[in-house]
Design an enzyme around this catalytic site. Structure first.
Site, short mmCIF file in Angstrom:
data_model
loop_
_atom_site.label_atom_id
_atom_site.label_comp_id
_atom_site.label_asym_id
_atom_site.label_seq_id
_atom_site.Cartn_x
_atom_site.Cartn_y
_atom_site.Cartn_z
N CYS A 131 2.10 -6.44 -3.52
CA CYS A 131 3.41 -7.07 -3.31
C CYS A 131 3.29 -8.58 -3.25
CB CYS A 131 4.04 -6.53 -2.03
SG CYS A 131 5.63 -7.29 -1.66
N CYS A 134 5.57 -10.30 -0.72
CA CYS A 134 5.09 -10.18 0.66
C CYS A 134 3.87 -11.09 0.91
CB CYS A 134 4.63 -8.76 0.98
SG CYS A 134 5.71 -7.46 0.38
N ASP A 135 2.93 -11.10 -0.01
CA ASP A 135 1.61 -11.67 0.27
C ASP A 135 1.25 -12.92 -0.53
OD1 ASP A 135 1.21 -9.57 2.02
OD2 ASP A 135 0.30 -8.29 0.49
#
Ligand code: NAP
Length: 304
Positions: A131, A134-135
C-alpha cells in the site's frame, strides 16, 4: 434474532457495529481472526485522522473496544454460507452454529495477492508493503522496487516518486497490462525505470529489506537488485468465497452495491474492501461502515 449481522471485524465492520448499536439495534459481528482485519498487519498508520501515528494492532483494539462499549456482540467464527432470501437471513458458521438476522452487512474485506516468495512474510512492514498510500511516506529518498504490470503498479509507482529517490518497476513480462495513460505517466517519469521479463525469487534482508533476488524468465539468469523497500502490486483478492455463484458479485468477486451500500438483495448491504471500490483505506472502510449501518437501520424501520 439479531437486527444486524456484520460479517467481518475489520474497520468497516467495527464502524458499522458502532453506528448500528448506537441506533439501538441488536448487533453481532462475526470475525474469523483478530479484530481489525488488515490493520493487524499494519505496522504504522499515520493517515487516520486523530492519530498522527498509531500502530495497526492498537487502532484495531481501540475500534474493537469502541464497538463493544456500545453493546455489539463478538463471535469468532468463519462464515461458510448465507441464506439471504426472505425477511430473516441465516448465516452458517464453520462451528456449525447458525445466526439469524433481519439484515446482513458483508464486510469481509480483501487481501493483496501475495508473491509467496521467501522473505515476503518475514519482512512485511519492514520494507515489504502492499500500500503506497499507507507506507510511501516512510521511504523518503529511498530506492524502491514495485512488482507488477497492472494499473496499480503503474499508478502507485508514480505516486511513490514523490518520496523515493528512484522506483524500479519489475514485471514478469515485457509489456505492461496497465491502461495506456497510466503506462505513459510511468514511462515519462524520470525517477522510474523498468526491469522486464523478471520474477522475484526472494526478498532479501534481515531486519529490513536490502534487495531482491531476481530471475530473468527469458534467459534464466539470476541477479540481485539492491533496494530499501518493495511494493507488491500483483492484484487483490476479495474475501468473498462464501458468496461464490451469487449474483451479488462482479466478475472479480467484489460485492456490487448502490450509493446506500445496498446490494440487489433487500436487507443485504456491503462495506469496505470487499466492495468494488477505487480507494481501499481504513478511512474509506470506516466511512462505508457508517453508511451501511444507517442503510440497515432505515431498512429495518421501513420493514417493521
Ligand atoms: P491486476 O490488473 O490484476 O494486475 C496484476 C499485475 O500483477 C499483472 O501485471 C500481472 O502480470 C502481475 N502478476 C500477477 N501475479 C503475479 C505474480 N505471482 N508474480 C508477478 N507478477 C504477477 O491488478 P491491479 O493492478 O491491482 O488492478 C486491479 C484492478 O483494479 C484492475 O481491474 C485495475 O484496472 C483496477 N485499478 C484501476 C485503477 C485506475 O483506473 N486508476 C488503478 C488501480 C487499479 P501479467 O500482466 O503478466 O498478468
Amino acid at each position: 434474532m439479531y437486527d444486524v449481522a456484520i460479517l467481518g471485524g475489520g474497520p468497516s465492520g467495527l464502524a458499522a457495529g458502532v453506528y448500528a448499536a448506537r441506533s439501538n439495534l441488536e448487533v453481532v459481528i462475526v470475525e474469523r481472526g483478530l479484530p481489525g482485519g488488515q490493520m493487524q498487519n499494519t505496522l504504522e498508520v499515520e493517515n487516520y485522522p486523530g492519530f498522527v501515528e498509531i500502530i495497526g494492532p492498537e487502532l484495531s483494539e481501540k475500534m474493537h473496544q469502541h464497538a463493544m462499549h456500545f453493546g455489539v456482540e463478538w463471535k469468532q467464527a468463519e462464515v461458510k454460507q448465507l441464506d439471504m432470501d426472505g425477511d430473516v437471513k441465516t448465516v452458517y458458521l464453520s462451528s456449525g452454529e447458525t445466526i439469524e438476522s433481519r439484515t446482513i452487512i458483508i464486510a469481509t474485506g480483501a487481501q493483496p495477492r501475495y508473491l509467496h516468495v521467501p522473505g515476503e512474510k518475514e519482512l512485511s512492514g519492514r520494507g515489504v508493503s502492499y500500500c503506497a498510500t499507507c507506507d510511501g511516506a516512510f521511504f523518503r529518498n529511498k530506492k524502491l522496487a514495485v512488482i507488477g504490470g497492472g494499473d496499480s503498479a503503474a499508478e502507485e509507482s508514480v505516486f511513490l516518486t514523490k518520496f523515493a529517490s528512484s522506483v524500479t518497476i519489475i514485471h514478469r513480462r515485457d509489456e505492461m497490462r496497465a491502461q495506456p495513460i497510466l503506462q505513459d505517466r510511468a514511462f515519462k517519469n524520470e525517477k522510474i525505470d523498468f526491469i522486464w521479463d523478471s520474477e522475484v525469487l526472494e526478498i532479501l534482508g534481515d531486519a529490513q529489506v536490502t534487495g531482491l533476488r531476481l530471475r530473468n524468465r527469458k534467459t534464466d539468469d539470476e541477479s540481485t537488485f539492491d533496494c530499501d523497500g518493495v511494493f507488491i502490486y500483483v492484484g487483490f483478492l476479495p474475501n468473498s468465497g462464501y458468496l461464490d455463484g451469487s449474483s451479488l458479485l462482479d466478475s472479480e468477486g467484489y460485492v456490487m452495491t448502490d450509493r446506500d451500500l445496498a446490494t440487489e438483495i433487500p436487507g443485504i448491504f456491503a462495506a469496505g474492501d470487499v466492495r468494488d471500490t477505487n480507494l481501499r483505506q481504513i478511512i474509506t472502510a470506516t466511512s462505508d461502515g457508517a453508511v451501511s449501518a444507517m442503510s440497515a437501520y432505515h431498512y429495518i424501520e421501513a420493514h417493521s
